[in-house]
Design a protein around this motif. Sequence first.
Motif, mmCIF file in Angstrom:
data_model
loop_
_atom_site.group_PDB
_atom_site.id
_atom_site.type_symbol
_atom_site.label_atom_id
_atom_site.label_comp_id
_atom_site.label_asym_id
_atom_site.label_seq_id
_atom_site.Cartn_x
_atom_site.Cartn_y
_atom_site.Cartn_z
ATOM 1 N N UNK A 1 0.723 -1.264 -0.217
ATOM 2 C CA UNK A 1 -0.055 -0.027 -0.155
ATOM 3 C C UNK A 1 0.808 1.272 0.037
ATOM 4 N N UNK A 2 1.840 1.244 0.664
ATOM 5 C CA UNK A 2 2.731 2.449 0.905
ATOM 6 C C UNK A 2 3.439 2.784 -0.582
ATOM 7 N N UNK A 3 3.818 1.675 -1.176
ATOM 8 C CA UNK A 3 4.421 2.048 -2.606
ATOM 9 C C UNK A 3 3.291 2.412 -3.725
ATOM 10 N N UNK A 4 2.206 2.021 -3.404
ATOM 11 C CA UNK A 4 1.111 2.231 -4.378
ATOM 12 C C UNK A 4 0.634 3.479 -4.133
ATOM 13 N N UNK A 5 0.690 4.204 -3.040
ATOM 14 C CA UNK A 5 0.540 5.391 -2.763
ATOM 15 C C UNK A 5 1.551 6.567 -3.180
ATOM 16 N N UNK A 6 2.399 6.185 -3.022
ATOM 17 C CA UNK A 6 3.878 6.775 -3.636
ATOM 18 C C UNK A 6 3.790 6.947 -5.251
ATOM 19 N N UNK A 7 3.305 5.740 -5.955
ATOM 20 C CA UNK A 7 3.217 5.923 -7.190
ATOM 21 C C UNK A 7 2.018 6.582 -7.670
ATOM 22 N N UNK A 8 1.077 6.573 -6.839
ATOM 23 C CA UNK A 8 -0.222 7.357 -7.103
ATOM 24 C C UNK A 8 0.030 8.812 -7.025
ATOM 25 N N UNK A 9 0.748 9.330 -6.041
ATOM 26 C CA UNK A 9 1.276 10.516 -5.939
ATOM 27 C C UNK A 9 1.853 11.055 -7.063
ATOM 28 N N UNK A 10 3.022 10.341 -7.690
ATOM 29 C CA UNK A 10 3.689 10.751 -8.712
ATOM 30 C C UNK A 10 2.887 10.803 -9.981
ATOM 31 N N UNK A 11 1.939 10.018 -10.295
ATOM 32 C CA UNK A 11 0.882 9.890 -11.280
ATOM 33 C C UNK A 11 -0.273 10.768 -10.958
ATOM 34 N N UNK A 12 -0.056 12.025 -10.520
ATOM 35 C CA UNK A 12 -1.022 12.991 -10.165
ATOM 36 C C UNK A 12 -2.155 12.537 -9.403
ATOM 37 N N UNK A 13 -1.776 11.894 -8.196
ATOM 38 C CA UNK A 13 -2.879 11.381 -7.413
ATOM 39 C C UNK A 13 -3.937 10.644 -7.876
ATOM 40 N N UNK A 14 -3.785 9.632 -8.724
ATOM 41 C CA UNK A 14 -4.648 8.707 -9.265
ATOM 42 C C UNK A 14 -5.157 7.649 -8.178
ATOM 43 N N UNK A 15 -6.188 7.906 -7.577
ATOM 44 C CA UNK A 15 -6.629 7.159 -6.402
ATOM 45 C C UNK A 15 -6.852 5.783 -6.725
ATOM 46 N N UNK A 16 -7.009 5.306 -8.066
ATOM 47 C CA UNK A 16 -7.158 4.036 -8.455
ATOM 48 C C UNK A 16 -5.748 3.310 -8.304
ATOM 49 N N UNK A 17 -4.861 3.872 -8.287
ATOM 50 C CA UNK A 17 -3.586 2.998 -8.070
ATOM 51 C C UNK A 17 -3.557 2.670 -6.554
ATOM 52 N N UNK A 18 -4.079 3.138 -6.001
ATOM 53 C CA UNK A 18 -4.507 2.508 -4.456
ATOM 54 C C UNK A 18 -5.401 1.893 -4.389
ATOM 55 N N UNK A 19 -6.338 1.748 -4.751
ATOM 56 C CA UNK A 19 -7.399 1.083 -4.737
ATOM 57 C C UNK A 19 -7.453 -0.612 -5.272
ATOM 58 N N UNK A 20 -6.441 -0.429 -6.541
ATOM 59 C CA UNK A 20 -6.670 -1.784 -7.009
ATOM 60 C C UNK A 20 -5.823 -2.646 -6.388
ATOM 61 N N UNK A 21 -5.949 -4.179 -6.458
ATOM 62 C CA UNK A 21 -5.340 -5.086 -5.734
ATOM 63 C C UNK A 21 -4.004 -5.332 -6.186
ATOM 64 N N UNK A 22 -3.656 -4.961 -7.396
ATOM 65 C CA UNK A 22 -2.325 -5.533 -8.189
ATOM 66 C C UNK A 22 -2.145 -4.231 -9.163
ATOM 67 N N UNK A 23 -0.898 -3.665 -8.528
ATOM 68 C CA UNK A 23 -0.296 -2.592 -9.869
ATOM 69 C C UNK A 23 0.815 -3.343 -10.438
#
Length: 197
Positions: A90-112
Amino acid sequence: MDVNQPTGTQSQAEALAQAEALGLRYGSGAEPARGPWNDVIATLVSHRSVRGFRPDALPEGTLETLVAAAQSASTSSNLQTWSVVAVTDPAKKAALAKIANNQKHIEQCPLFLVWLADVSRNERLGIEEAVTLETIPHFETYLVAAIDAALAAQNATVAAESLGLSMVYIGALRNNPVEVGKLLELPPGAMGVFGMC
């Protein structure tokens, strides 16, 4: 079997009508003519990007199935100059979401999945064999790697959708490729070209 007859649960007319309704994909009067049809084409035509995900875990073995499909994609000169990193933390997905203009679906999806243009493996193999790979520093090599990553990812997409899973590509990872590389501890010669929820 007559290839002009639908083989799946969705007929050609139904699939094309649904694709048209989902986003006016073809434009008025530009709908494709009816032709050969099967389950694979029905899956391809019904594609749409999804940006909302349930937190449910994927069925066991899903990642391996998607990677097997990706590894079966075409690749330039059989170099396989792509890699993929599966992110579930979850922490890495949150960091990736932030890089990608805060796209929350990156944090929601079970696998990125982060798809990489990756010449690092071939460079390491060259070093191990004491062979200089003259093509490594050229732009064409990076371009081939990025295209190979896209081909592999599209195979994985078709596989996922054929299993009833939804997805969306995330090109905004290229907003900060250096930060993505640090976060995922990528070796030199590997770059995240896009992600996939």
